[in-house]
Design a protein around this motif. Structure first.
Motif, PDB file in Angstrom:
ATOM      1  N   VAL A  23       0.930  -1.350  -0.020  1.00 27.60           N
ATOM      2  CA  VAL A  23      -0.028   0.081   0.109  1.00 27.60           C
ATOM      3  C   VAL A  23       0.946   1.253   0.035  1.00 27.60           C
ATOM      4  CG1 VAL A  23      -1.796   1.323   1.177  1.00 27.60           C
ATOM      5  CG2 VAL A  23      -1.719  -1.309   1.555  1.00 27.60           C
ATOM      6  N   ILE A  24       0.622   2.045  -0.843  1.00 32.96           N
ATOM      7  CA  ILE A  24       1.493   3.459  -1.053  1.00 32.96           C
ATOM      8  C   ILE A  24       0.744   4.331  -0.764  1.00 32.96           C
ATOM      9  CG2 ILE A  24       2.773   4.699  -2.701  1.00 32.96           C
ATOM     10  CD1 ILE A  24       3.926   2.354  -3.908  1.00 32.96           C
ATOM     11  N   HIS A  25       0.935   5.470   0.071  1.00 23.91           N
ATOM     12  CA  HIS A  25       0.131   6.556   0.286  1.00 23.91           C
ATOM     13  C   HIS A  25       0.946   7.748   0.118  1.00 23.91           C
ATOM     14  CE1 HIS A  25      -2.004   9.721   2.171  1.00 23.91           C
ATOM     15  NE2 HIS A  25      -1.586   9.914   3.187  1.00 23.91           N
ATOM     16  N   THR A  26       0.572   8.647  -0.667  1.00 22.02           N
ATOM     17  CA  THR A  26       1.402   9.901  -1.203  1.00 22.02           C
ATOM     18  C   THR A  26       0.535  11.304  -0.745  1.00 22.02           C
ATOM     19  OG1 THR A  26       0.935  10.458  -3.256  1.00 22.02           O
ATOM     20  CG2 THR A  26       2.312   8.562  -3.001  1.00 22.02           C
ATOM     21  N   HIS A  27       1.197  12.304  -0.791  1.00 24.73           N
ATOM     22  CA  HIS A  27       0.652  13.644  -0.784  1.00 24.73           C
ATOM     23  C   HIS A  27       1.472  14.403  -2.196  1.00 24.73           C
ATOM     24  CE1 HIS A  27       0.040  13.866   3.910  1.00 24.73           C
ATOM     25  NE2 HIS A  27      -0.688  12.888   3.307  1.00 24.73           N
ATOM     26  N   SER A  28       1.259  13.702  -3.092  1.00 20.88           N
ATOM     27  CA  SER A  28       2.185  13.771  -4.525  1.00 20.88           C
ATOM     28  C   SER A  28       0.993  15.236  -4.710  1.00 20.88           C
ATOM     29  CB  SER A  28       2.087  12.842  -5.479  1.00 20.88           C
ATOM     30  OG  SER A  28       0.570  12.504  -5.540  1.00 20.88           O
ATOM     31  N   MET A  29       2.093  16.140  -5.422  1.00 19.10           N
ATOM     32  CA  MET A  29       1.309  17.222  -5.990  1.00 19.10           C
ATOM     33  C   MET A  29       0.027  17.501  -6.698  1.00 19.10           C
ATOM     34  SD  MET A  29       1.911  20.598  -6.137  1.00 19.10           S
ATOM     35  CE  MET A  29       3.479  20.719  -5.671  1.00 19.10           C
ATOM     36  N   PHE A  30      -0.057  16.843  -7.611  1.00 17.82           N
ATOM     37  CA  PHE A  30      -1.379  16.708  -8.452  1.00 17.82           C
ATOM     38  C   PHE A  30      -2.562  15.932  -8.007  1.00 17.82           C
ATOM     39  CE2 PHE A  30       2.377  18.000 -11.363  1.00 17.82           C
ATOM     40  CZ  PHE A  30       1.810  19.162 -11.674  1.00 17.82           C
ATOM     41  N   ALA A  31      -2.176  14.728  -7.596  1.00 17.53           N
ATOM     42  CA  ALA A  31      -3.419  14.016  -7.030  1.00 17.53           C
ATOM     43  C   ALA A  31      -3.917  14.669  -5.751  1.00 17.53           C
ATOM     44  CB  ALA A  31      -2.614  12.768  -6.510  1.00 17.53           C
ATOM     45  N   THR A  32      -2.903  15.318  -5.070  1.00 18.42           N
ATOM     46  CA  THR A  32      -3.545  16.299  -3.869  1.00 18.42           C
ATOM     47  C   THR A  32      -4.229  17.194  -4.383  1.00 18.42           C
ATOM     48  OG1 THR A  32      -1.804  15.312  -2.509  1.00 18.42           O
ATOM     49  CG2 THR A  32      -2.630  17.318  -1.853  1.00 18.42           C
ATOM     50  N   THR A  33      -3.772  17.799  -5.185  1.00 16.96           N
ATOM     51  CA  THR A  33      -4.488  19.079  -5.733  1.00 16.96           C
ATOM     52  C   THR A  33      -5.841  18.989  -6.178  1.00 16.96           C
ATOM     53  OG1 THR A  33      -2.470  20.085  -6.338  1.00 16.96           O
ATOM     54  CG2 THR A  33      -4.426  21.007  -7.308  1.00 16.96           C
ATOM     55  N   LEU A  34      -5.995  17.596  -6.929  1.00 17.76           N
ATOM     56  CA  LEU A  34      -7.235  17.481  -7.373  1.00 17.76           C
ATOM     57  C   LEU A  34      -8.112  16.935  -6.165  1.00 17.76           C
ATOM     58  CD1 LEU A  34      -8.917  16.762  -9.989  1.00 17.76           C
ATOM     59  CD2 LEU A  34      -8.045  14.373 -10.121  1.00 17.76           C
ATOM     60  N   LEU A 110      -2.032  10.925 -14.312  1.00 13.01           N
ATOM     61  CA  LEU A 110      -3.419  11.106 -14.648  1.00 13.01           C
ATOM     62  C   LEU A 110      -4.099  12.113 -13.901  1.00 13.01           C
ATOM     63  CD1 LEU A 110      -4.629   7.450 -14.526  1.00 13.01           C
ATOM     64  CD2 LEU A 110      -4.467   8.857 -16.658  1.00 13.01           C
ATOM     65  N   ALA A 111      -3.638  12.517 -12.727  1.00 11.30           N
ATOM     66  CA  ALA A 111      -4.244  13.551 -12.002  1.00 11.30           C
ATOM     67  C   ALA A 111      -3.662  14.985 -12.744  1.00 11.30           C
ATOM     68  CB  ALA A 111      -3.833  13.686 -10.511  1.00 11.30           C
ATOM     69  N   GLU A 112      -2.282  15.058 -12.996  1.00 12.80           N
ATOM     70  CA  GLU A 112      -1.892  16.137 -13.728  1.00 12.80           C
ATOM     71  C   GLU A 112      -2.266  16.437 -14.999  1.00 12.80           C
ATOM     72  OE1 GLU A 112       2.338  15.974 -14.314  1.00 12.80           O
ATOM     73  OE2 GLU A 112       2.299  18.159 -14.952  1.00 12.80           O
ATOM     74  N   GLN A 113      -2.727  15.261 -15.971  1.00  8.53           N
ATOM     75  CA  GLN A 113      -3.176  15.513 -17.185  1.00  8.53           C
ATOM     76  C   GLN A 113      -4.830  16.139 -16.895  1.00  8.53           C
ATOM     77  OE1 GLN A 113      -2.572  11.357 -18.471  1.00  8.53           O
ATOM     78  NE2 GLN A 113      -0.763  11.946 -19.516  1.00  8.53           N
ATOM     79  N   TYR A 114      -5.547  15.526 -15.979  1.00  7.35           N
ATOM     80  CA  TYR A 114      -6.913  15.773 -15.618  1.00  7.35           C
ATOM     81  C   TYR A 114      -6.918  17.258 -15.548  1.00  7.35           C
ATOM     82  CZ  TYR A 114     -11.618  15.424 -14.485  1.00  7.35           C
ATOM     83  OH  TYR A 114     -13.118  15.762 -14.190  1.00  7.35           O
ATOM     84  N   LEU A 115      -6.176  17.702 -14.486  1.00  8.83           N
ATOM     85  CA  LEU A 115      -6.215  19.036 -14.154  1.00  8.83           C
ATOM     86  C   LEU A 115      -5.611  19.997 -15.273  1.00  8.83           C
ATOM     87  CD1 LEU A 115      -4.656  18.695 -10.459  1.00  8.83           C
ATOM     88  CD2 LEU A 115      -6.814  19.589 -11.004  1.00  8.83           C
ATOM     89  N   HIS A 116      -4.917  19.603 -16.059  1.00 11.12           N
ATOM     90  CA  HIS A 116      -4.604  20.445 -17.427  1.00 11.12           C
ATOM     91  C   HIS A 116      -5.853  20.628 -18.086  1.00 11.12           C
ATOM     92  CE1 HIS A 116      -0.305  21.347 -16.877  1.00 11.12           C
ATOM     93  NE2 HIS A 116       0.203  20.012 -16.596  1.00 11.12           N
TER      94      HIS A 116
END
Ligand SMILES: [Zn+2]
Length: 146
Positions: A23-34, A110-116
């Protein structure tokens, strides 16, 4: 008082899903922004299917480390290998660490692409049948598994 255990959802996922070993948990930039928009990732790109279905859900907000957050995460992970956590970040999982990491990296992309895409309009979405077709194709790829 609610006790916070930062490992709670890791442990609950591992206990409730015997096929999951990482299990990986992140506060990565784009997933968190979304996640702050409380939006999941719809089927705007076929790689969304890597997470196991037509979308990547965003679990409702709850305090970090709380049982409620763990419950929300498990619900959002039903038949999925990843989810966002509202106003928090993301979870990705797999039957080994390599696969979980591959999914976490893809969710971030995907989160980055979707936000763009959202910045210039509303992306066209793939249909359920188109996503089913992708999921069937992915079954033949060992890296991403079943
Ligand atoms: Zn966190």
């Amino acid at each position: 008082m609610v006790s916070a255990n930062p490992l709670r959802f890791h442990l609950d996922i591992l206990q409730s899903k015997p096929e999951v070993n990482a299990v990986i948990h992140t506060h990565s930039m784009f997933a968190t922004t979304l996640s702050t928009l409380r939006k999941g990732i719809p089927p705007f790109h076929y790689m969304v299917a890597l997470a196991g279905g037509d979308d990547i859900r965003c679990a409702p907000y709850a305090l970090f480390g709380s049982q409620l957050l763990s419950d929300h995460a498990l619900a959002a992970l039903s038949n999925r290998k990843a989810c966002l956590l509202a106003n928090h970040g993301m979870i990705a999982m797999g039957d080994n660490l390599h696969k979980a990491l591959a999914i976490a990296l893809e969710v971030e992309t995907l989160a980055e692409q979707y936000l763009h895409a959202l910045q210039v309009g509303e992306p066209h979405l793939l249909t359920h049948d188109e996503m089913r077709e992708v999921i069937e194709k992915f079954k033949g790829y060992g890296v991403w598994g079943k």
